[in-house]
Design a protein around this motif. Structure first.
Motif, PDB file in Angstrom:
ATOM      1  N   HIS A  76       0.933  -1.136   0.003  1.00 39.41           N
ATOM      2  CA  HIS A  76      -0.050  -0.012   0.070  1.00 39.41           C
ATOM      3  C   HIS A  76       0.665   1.197   0.012  1.00 39.41           C
ATOM      4  N   GLN A  77       2.173   1.215   0.486  1.00 38.25           N
ATOM      5  CA  GLN A  77       2.996   2.123   0.304  1.00 38.25           C
ATOM      6  C   GLN A  77       2.759   3.369   1.282  1.00 38.25           C
ATOM      7  N   TRP A  78       2.144   3.062   2.154  1.00 35.94           N
ATOM      8  CA  TRP A  78       1.863   4.222   3.187  1.00 35.94           C
ATOM      9  C   TRP A  78       3.170   4.293   4.285  1.00 35.94           C
ATOM     10  N   VAL A  79       3.861   5.628   4.260  1.00 34.60           N
ATOM     11  CA  VAL A  79       4.823   5.817   5.173  1.00 34.60           C
ATOM     12  C   VAL A  79       4.495   6.105   6.539  1.00 34.60           C
TER      13      VAL A  79
ATOM     14  N   VAL B  61      18.664 -10.376   9.067  1.00 32.64           N
ATOM     15  CA  VAL B  61      17.241  -9.885   8.764  1.00 32.64           C
ATOM     16  C   VAL B  61      17.576  -8.750   7.831  1.00 32.64           C
ATOM     17  N   ARG B  62      16.887  -8.853   6.588  1.00 35.63           N
ATOM     18  CA  ARG B  62      17.015  -7.634   5.712  1.00 35.63           C
ATOM     19  C   ARG B  62      15.769  -6.831   5.914  1.00 35.63           C
ATOM     20  N   TYR B  63      16.171  -5.581   5.961  1.00 36.99           N
ATOM     21  CA  TYR B  63      15.213  -4.280   6.060  1.00 36.99           C
ATOM     22  C   TYR B  63      15.327  -3.488   4.987  1.00 36.99           C
ATOM     23  N   GLY B  64      13.835  -3.005   4.651  1.00 36.58           N
ATOM     24  CA  GLY B  64      13.726  -2.026   3.514  1.00 36.58           C
ATOM     25  C   GLY B  64      14.347  -0.681   3.664  1.00 36.58           C
ATOM     26  N   ALA B  65      14.175   0.189   2.819  1.00 32.35           N
ATOM     27  CA  ALA B  65      14.696   1.650   3.071  1.00 32.35           C
ATOM     28  C   ALA B  65      13.958   2.241   4.230  1.00 32.35           C
TER      29      ALA B  65
ATOM     30  N   GLY C 222      24.165  16.205  24.847  1.00 29.03           N
ATOM     31  CA  GLY C 222      24.973  15.140  25.589  1.00 29.03           C
ATOM     32  C   GLY C 222      24.884  14.064  24.635  1.00 29.03           C
ATOM     33  N   ASP C 223      24.589  12.653  25.443  1.00 29.50           N
ATOM     34  CA  ASP C 223      24.556  11.633  24.748  1.00 29.50           C
ATOM     35  C   ASP C 223      23.104  11.208  24.117  1.00 29.50           C
ATOM     36  N   ASN C 224      22.347  11.882  24.439  1.00 27.02           N
ATOM     37  CA  ASN C 224      20.745  11.701  23.864  1.00 27.02           C
ATOM     38  C   ASN C 224      20.591  12.692  22.536  1.00 27.02           C
ATOM     39  N   SER C 225      19.823  11.927  21.479  1.00 26.20           N
ATOM     40  CA  SER C 225      19.342  12.573  20.380  1.00 26.20           C
ATOM     41  C   SER C 225      18.203  12.340  19.919  1.00 26.20           C
ATOM     42  N   TRP C 226      17.529  13.040  19.243  1.00 30.29           N
ATOM     43  CA  TRP C 226      16.107  13.040  18.696  1.00 30.29           C
ATOM     44  C   TRP C 226      16.269  12.946  17.051  1.00 30.29           C
ATOM     45  N   LEU C 227      15.704  11.828  16.658  1.00 33.24           N
ATOM     46  CA  LEU C 227      15.699  11.490  15.290  1.00 33.24           C
ATOM     47  C   LEU C 227      14.297  11.387  14.674  1.00 33.24           C
ATOM     48  N   THR C 228      14.249  11.645  13.338  1.00 37.77           N
ATOM     49  CA  THR C 228      13.129  11.354  12.553  1.00 37.77           C
ATOM     50  C   THR C 228      13.207  10.194  11.668  1.00 37.77           C
ATOM     51  N   VAL C 229      12.337   9.227  11.676  1.00 43.53           N
ATOM     52  CA  VAL C 229      12.721   7.985  11.240  1.00 43.53           C
ATOM     53  C   VAL C 229      11.175   7.868  10.444  1.00 43.53           C
ATOM     54  N   SER C 230      11.407   7.302   9.019  1.00 39.44           N
ATOM     55  CA  SER C 230      10.350   7.009   8.303  1.00 39.44           C
ATOM     56  C   SER C 230      10.462   5.692   7.551  1.00 39.44           C
TER      57      SER C 230
END
Length: 256
Positions: free
Chosen positions: A133-136, A164-168, A178-186
């Motif tokens: 369905h290709q919904w992100v 294990v193979r993962y897609g994009a 410091g040692d903490n970071s915020w990421l945006t992941v899709s």
């Protein structure tokens, strides 16, 4: 015999009605919990139509109801299942009374939070959670550890970790303290605990994971544990081929 006369398999019929997954229904059949026209059915290959009288755990699959979808802000500490063998609290136990029986479109694990889509239509749920369905799905992710932005960017080409193979996966650094970071992941694929496992392979520990979007639907300002129905007009605009035509209403609380 035409398909219209023959009907469809009981598992498919009840899954479309939101009773549970096809596997759930097959288990109910094996447990003798489903009655069709006053007879307990014993074969999951049983075919039914809208004219049949169907009961699950004594509850009639009754009047027709249109297809509906809700946005729900799942907090941590709830599992996305109707019945948990470990007796942990479930999403469905936290929903307000009077809601039709619903199932989730995809899942969020115990320690994840954010947007969870719910629907009373099992067929729609299966359709929208398929990778085809290709919904992100988009997430805000807090990690502990040293973020290597080049390795993050390389995830967009697909990856293999622990066989294990993962897609994009599109992942970018938003902020660091410091040692903490915020990421945006899709991502589109969404294997079980995919983000946590991929981040662990990059020596990053996920301390918070919030889903902020599922396809065109956004978490927005929806408060934790809040539930909001998506207007039918919006569903028609966002879901190709969407039909909100009435269909049999599922009995409540039958999957256990």
């Amino acid at each position: 015999m035409t398909d219209d006369v023959k009907g469809e398999r009981i598992a498919k019929f009840l899954a479309r009605a939101g009773v549970g997954s096809r596997r759930d229904v097959e288990r109910m059949v094996a447990e003798g919990r489903i009655i069709v026209n006053n007879e307990v059915i014993q074969q999951p290959a049983t075919f039914v139509t809208a004219q049949d009288m169907i009961r699950v755990d004594g509850a009639v699959i009754g009047p027709q109801e249109r297809t509906r979808v809700w946005r729900y802000h799942k907090p941590t500490g709830l599992v996305t299942t109707h019945h948990d063998p470990q007796n942990r609290k479930t999403v469905f136990e936290s929903l307000p009374p009077g809601l039709p029986r619903v199932i989730s479109i995809g899942r969020l694990d115990l320690n994840s939070e954010g947007l969870l889509l719910l629907t009373n239509d099992g067929a729609l749920a299966r359709r929208l959670e398929l990778p085809s369905h290709q919904w992100v799905r988009r997430y805000r992710v807090r990690v502990f550890g040293l973020v290597d932005e080049k390795r993050l960017a390389a995830l967009a080409e697909g990856s293999v970790f622990d066989g294990v193979r993962y897609g994009a996966i599109q992942a970018g650094l938003d902020s660091r303290k410091g040692d903490n970071s915020w990421l945006t992941v899709s991502l589109q694929e969404g294997k079980n605990r995919e983000i946590r496992r991929v981040m662990a392979a990059l020596n990053l520990h996920v301390s918070r994971l919030i889903r902020v979007a599922y396809g065109p639907f956004q978490l927005g300002t929806l408060q934790k544990r809040a539930l909001e129905e998506v207007p039918t007009k919006t569903l028609r605009e966002q879901i190709g081929g969407f039909e909100a035509a009435p269909r049999r209403k599922a009995a409540r609380s039958v999957a256990r």
